[in-house]
Design an enzyme around this catalytic site. Structure first.
Site, PDB file in Angstrom:
ATOM      1  CB  THR A 293      -8.127 -11.189  -0.850  1.00 15.45           C
ATOM      2  OG1 THR A 293      -7.608 -10.393   0.428  1.00 15.45           O
ATOM      3  CG2 THR A 293      -9.672 -11.691  -0.295  1.00 15.45           C
TER       4      THR A 293
ATOM      5  CE1 TYR B  52      -8.886  -2.931  -6.855  1.00 16.23           C
ATOM      6  CE2 TYR B  52      -7.266  -3.007  -5.089  1.00 16.23           C
ATOM      7  CZ  TYR B  52      -8.000  -2.383  -6.215  1.00 16.23           C
ATOM      8  OH  TYR B  52      -7.943  -0.894  -5.977  1.00 16.23           O
TER       9      TYR B  52
ATOM     10  CB  THR C  72      -2.377   0.988   7.193  1.00 19.23           C
ATOM     11  OG1 THR C  72      -1.857   2.325   6.930  1.00 19.23           O
ATOM     12  CG2 THR C  72      -1.377  -0.037   6.603  1.00 19.23           C
TER      13      THR C  72
ATOM     14  CD  GLU D 163     -11.005  -2.736   0.902  1.00 20.28           C
ATOM     15  OE1 GLU D 163     -11.674  -1.665   0.430  1.00 20.28           O
ATOM     16  OE2 GLU D 163     -11.620  -3.675   0.536  1.00 20.28           O
TER      17      GLU D 163
HETATM   18  C1  LIG Z   1      -4.819 -10.217   4.887  1.00 18.13           C
HETATM   19  C2  LIG Z   1      -4.832  -9.170   3.731  1.00 18.13           C
HETATM   20  C3  LIG Z   1      -5.380  -9.134   2.737  1.00 18.13           C
HETATM   21  C4  LIG Z   1      -4.910  -8.331   1.631  1.00 18.13           C
HETATM   22  N1  LIG Z   1      -5.848  -8.141   0.479  1.00 18.13           N
HETATM   23  C5  LIG Z   1      -5.395  -7.544  -0.569  1.00 18.13           C
HETATM   24  C6  LIG Z   1      -6.028  -7.632  -1.929  1.00 18.13           C
HETATM   25  O1  LIG Z   1      -6.908  -8.532  -1.943  1.00 18.13           O
HETATM   26  N2  LIG Z   1      -5.388  -6.926  -2.795  1.00 18.13           N
HETATM   27  C7  LIG Z   1      -4.230  -6.076  -2.770  1.00 18.13           C
HETATM   28  O2  LIG Z   1      -3.815  -5.554  -3.613  1.00 18.13           O
HETATM   29  N3  LIG Z   1      -3.880  -5.804  -1.375  1.00 18.13           N
HETATM   30  C8  LIG Z   1      -4.281  -6.620  -0.291  1.00 18.13           C
HETATM   31  N4  LIG Z   1      -3.618  -6.723   0.845  1.00 18.13           N
HETATM   32  C9  LIG Z   1      -2.641  -5.661   0.925  1.00 18.13           C
HETATM   33  C10 LIG Z   1      -2.817  -4.514   1.938  1.00 18.13           C
HETATM   34  O3  LIG Z   1      -3.775  -3.633   1.215  1.00 18.13           O
HETATM   35  C11 LIG Z   1      -1.524  -3.790   2.514  1.00 18.13           C
HETATM   36  O4  LIG Z   1      -1.018  -4.828   3.282  1.00 18.13           O
HETATM   37  C12 LIG Z   1      -1.710  -2.552   3.188  1.00 18.13           C
HETATM   38  O5  LIG Z   1      -1.877  -1.412   2.211  1.00 18.13           O
HETATM   39  C13 LIG Z   1      -0.332  -2.145   3.872  1.00 18.13           C
HETATM   40  O6  LIG Z   1       0.640  -2.334   2.814  1.00 18.13           O
HETATM   41  P1  LIG Z   1       1.960  -2.802   3.738  1.00 18.13           P
HETATM   42  O7  LIG Z   1       1.529  -4.227   4.358  1.00 18.13           O
HETATM   43  O8  LIG Z   1       3.062  -3.228   2.526  1.00 18.13           O
HETATM   44  O9  LIG Z   1       2.386  -2.253   4.714  1.00 18.13           O
HETATM   45  P2  LIG Z   1       3.569  -0.889   4.713  1.00 18.13           P
HETATM   46  O10 LIG Z   1       3.164  -0.069   3.467  1.00 18.13           O
HETATM   47  O11 LIG Z   1       4.821  -1.438   4.479  1.00 18.13           O
HETATM   48  O12 LIG Z   1       3.364  -0.175   5.809  1.00 18.13           O
HETATM   49  C14 LIG Z   1       3.972  -0.639   7.283  1.00 18.13           C
HETATM   50  C15 LIG Z   1       3.314   0.360   8.293  1.00 18.13           C
HETATM   51  O13 LIG Z   1       4.101   1.672   8.001  1.00 18.13           O
HETATM   52  C16 LIG Z   1       2.876   2.700   7.715  1.00 18.13           C
HETATM   53  N5  LIG Z   1       3.098   3.653   6.929  1.00 18.13           N
HETATM   54  C17 LIG Z   1       3.401   3.520   5.640  1.00 18.13           C
HETATM   55  N6  LIG Z   1       3.418   4.530   5.149  1.00 18.13           N
HETATM   56  C18 LIG Z   1       3.198   5.634   5.949  1.00 18.13           C
HETATM   57  C19 LIG Z   1       3.045   6.947   6.017  1.00 18.13           C
HETATM   58  N7  LIG Z   1       3.523   7.639   4.930  1.00 18.13           N
HETATM   59  N8  LIG Z   1       2.654   7.710   7.143  1.00 18.13           N
HETATM   60  C20 LIG Z   1       2.378   6.772   8.201  1.00 18.13           C
HETATM   61  N9  LIG Z   1       2.716   5.533   8.314  1.00 18.13           N
HETATM   62  C21 LIG Z   1       2.958   4.964   7.304  1.00 18.13           C
HETATM   63  C22 LIG Z   1       1.678   1.823   7.572  1.00 18.13           C
HETATM   64  O14 LIG Z   1       0.379   2.425   8.274  1.00 18.13           O
HETATM   65  C23 LIG Z   1       1.948   0.514   8.534  1.00 18.13           C
HETATM   66  O15 LIG Z   1       1.570   0.667   9.908  1.00 18.13           O
HETATM   67  C24 LIG Z   1      -4.124  -7.603   1.783  1.00 18.13           C
HETATM   68  C25 LIG Z   1      -3.349  -7.406   3.268  1.00 18.13           C
HETATM   69  C26 LIG Z   1      -3.532  -8.231   4.001  1.00 18.13           C
HETATM   70  C27 LIG Z   1      -2.706  -8.386   5.331  1.00 18.13           C
END
Ligand SMILES: Cc1cc2nc3c(=O)[nH]c(=O)nc-3n(C[C@H](O)[C@H](O)[C@H](O)COP(=O)(O)OP(=O)(O)OC[C@H]3O[C@@H](n4cnc5c(N)ncnc54)[C@H](O)[C@@H]3O)c2cc1C
Length: 380
Positions: free
Chosen positions: A158, A123, A366, A364
Site C-alpha cells: 500500500t 510498509y 487474514t 494486516e
Molecule cells: C489491498 C491489499 C493491501 C495490502 N497492503 C499491504 C501493505 O501495505 N504491506 C504489506 O506488507 N502487505 C500488504 N498486503 C498483504 C496482505 O497482508 C496479505 O495479502 C495477507 O497477509 C495474506 O497473504 P496472501 O495474500 O499471500 O495470502 P496467503 O498467505 O497465500 O493465504 C491464502 C489463503 O490461505 C489462508 N491461510 C494461509 N495460511 C493459513 C493457515 N495456516 N491456516 C488457515 N488458513 C491459512 C489465508 O487465510 C487465505 O485465506 C496487502 C494486501 C492487499 C490485498
C-alpha cells in the site's frame, strides 16, 4: 463501574474527522472508486487540516493520538470511504515500526521529512512467497561497511508508488532466516527500486498497492530500525497497534451502510407500506445495529487494553480485527439485500461499501491468521 462515555478530547477528534469526512471524502468517494488512483487532492487537504499522522508524537508535528483516539478517527474515515481512509491512515502502518524501534534522531529525521513534505510512507513486509507466513521472507539486507545492500521482491505494498520512503523488512543473514529479520527505512529516490503499476482490485480503489523489486539498493547503515534480528517482533508489535484501526474502519463502513439502508427502507413503499415495516427487514436492521454496537465495543476494548498496557492487548487487537471486519462484511451485504436493485446499483454506494468491506478480512493478516493469533493466546 465502567464508563463508556468519550472524553471532551475524544469528542473533538470525532467531530473533526466526521466533519472532514462529510465535506471532503463522501463527495469524492465515487470519483476515486472509478479513477482507482491515490487521492492526493484529499490527502493534501488532510495535511492542511491536521488530519494526517494521528499517532506521530506532537513534538515531531503529529497529533500524538493513542490507540483509542486513532480508533475514533478511523471509524469516521471508514464511514466516508475506507479506500480514501487508508490513503490517510496507511502512514500509521508504515510509521509504527519507527514509533516502536527508531531512535530519537531517526524519528526526528523521518517523521520530520514526512510531515514537512506532506507526504506518505509504505510498509513493506509481504512477498510473493511470504503472505500469511511472514517467516518465509527472502528479501536480504547485507551489510557492506557503513551500508546495507537490499535485494528482494515485495508485493501488495500500500502506497508503494507514492511513498517517499519504504519501511522494509529484510534478512541480514539468510542462513538464520526470520531470526535475522530486520526493519529498515529505504528512501524511494535511490537507484535500484522498480515499482510496478498498481494492482487492479475489487474495492478500496482509492488506495494503491504495488509490487516492488529492490536490486542492489544501498542504504546507510543508520537507516536500520532498532537492533538487527528484531524485525519479526517489530512487525508483529506493529500489527498489535494497527489492527484496531482496521476494525474501526470496518465499523465506520458498516455504520454508513446501515444508515443508508435504514433511511432507504423507511422511504421505499411496496405492498402499501414502507419496506422497513416488514418484520423480515426490521429484524435485519435490528441485527445490523446490534452487530455494529458489538463491533465498536470490542474495538474500543482492544484500544483501551493497548493504551493501558494490558497483557490481553495483542489478543484483543486480533479479536477486534476479526470480529469487526466479519461484521463489516455481513452488514454491508445485508444493506445491499435490504435495498434490492438500488442496493446493487452504484447510486447509493452500498455496493461499494460491500466491496470495500471484503479487504478488511484479508489485509494486516487474514481473519484465519487472526484466529491463529487468538487461539495461541488463549491456549497459553
Ligand atoms: C489491498 C491489499 C493491501 C495490502 N497492503 C499491504 C501493505 O501495505 N504491506 C504489506 O506488507 N502487505 C500488504 N498486503 C498483504 C496482505 O497482508 C496479505 O495479502 C495477507 O497477509 C495474506 O497473504 P496472501 O495474500 O499471500 O495470502 P496467503 O498467505 O497465500 O493465504 C491464502 C489463503 O490461505 C489462508 N491461510 C494461509 N495460511 C493459513 C493457515 N495456516 N491456516 C488457515 N488458513 C491459512 C489465508 O487465510 C487465505 O485465506 C496487502 C494486501 C492487499 C490485498
Amino acid at each position: 463501574m465502567i464508563d463508556f462515555s468519550l472524553s471532551t478530547k475524544q469528542i473533538d477528534i470525532q467531530n473533526k474527522y466526521r466533519d472532514f469526512t462529510k465535506r471532503l471524502i463522501i463527495p469524492n468517494r465515487l470519483k476515486y472508486d472509478e479513477l482507482a488512483e491515490f487521492p492526493w487532492e484529499i490527502v493534501k487537504k488532510a495535511y492542511d487540516e491536521n488530519i494526517m499522522n494521528g499517532p506521530i508524537p506532537i513534538k515531531f508535528g503529529g497529533n500524538g493520538f493513542n490507540i483509542m483516539d486513532s480508533a475514533i478517527a478511523s471509524e469516521e474515515l471508514g464511514a466516508g470511504c475506507i479506500g480514501i481512509g487508508i490513503g490517510i491512515d496507511a502512514n500509521t502502518l508504515a510509521l509504527t515500526p519507527l514509533l516502536l524501534a527508531a531512535n530519537e534522531q531517526q524519528q526526528k529525521k523521518f517523521f520530520g521529512r514526512i510531515i514537512e513534505e506532506k507526504s506518505v510512507a509504505a510498509y513493506c513486509l509481504t512477498e510473493p512467497n511470504a503472505g500469511s507466513d511472514v517467516a518465509g521472507i527472502k528479501t536480504t539486507a547485507i551489510r557492506k561497511g557503513d551500508k546495507f545492500v537490499i535485494n528482494g521482491h515485495k508485493r501488495f505494498i500500500t502506497n508503494g508508488e507514492v511513498a517517499i520512503f519504504h519501511t522494509v523488512f529484510a534478512l541480514t543473514d539468510p542462513e538464520k532466516g526470520a531470526r535475522s529479520l530486520t526493519a529498515f527505512v529505504v528512501p524511494t529516490d535511490l537507484p535500484g527500486i522498480e515499482i510496478k503499476p498498481h494492482l487492479q482490485k475489487m474495492g478500496q480503489k482509492a488506495s494503491v498497492q504495488n509490487e516492488i523489486i529492490y536490486t542492489d539498493v544501498e542504504i546507510p547503515a543508520e537507516n536500520m530500525l532498532g537492533q538487527e534480528g528484531r524485525g519479526f517482533l517489530i512487525a508483529m508489535k506493529t500489527f498489535d497497534r494497527t489492527r484496531t484501526g482496521v476494525a474501526a474502519l470496518s465499523v465506520g463502513n458498516a455504520r454508513a451502510a446501515f444508515e443508508t439502508a435504514k433511511n432507504w427502507t423507511k422511504n421505499r413503499v411496496q405492498f402499501g407500506k414502507p419496506i422497513s415495516a416488514n418484520q423480515a427487514i426490521g429484524f435485519m436492521l435490528a441485527d445490523m445495529a446490534t452487530e455494529i454496537e458489538a463491533a465498536r465495543l470490542i474495538t474500543w476494548n482492544a484500544a483501551w487494553a493497548y493504551d493501558t498496557g494490558q497483557r490481553s492487548a495483542s489478543k484483543l487487537s486480533a479479536m477486534s480485527k476479526l470480529f469487526a471486519s466479519d461484521i463489516g462484511m455481513k452488514v454491508t451485504t445485508d444493506a445491499v439485500q435490504a435495498m434490492g436493485g438500488d442496493g446493487y446499483s452504484t447510486e447509493f454506494a452500498v455496493e461499494k461499501m460491500m466491496r470495500d468491506a471484503k479487504l478488511c478480512q484479508i489485509y494486516e493478516g487474514t481473519n484465519q491468521v487472526q484466529r491463529i493469533v487468538i487461539s495461541k493466546a488463549i491456549m497459553k
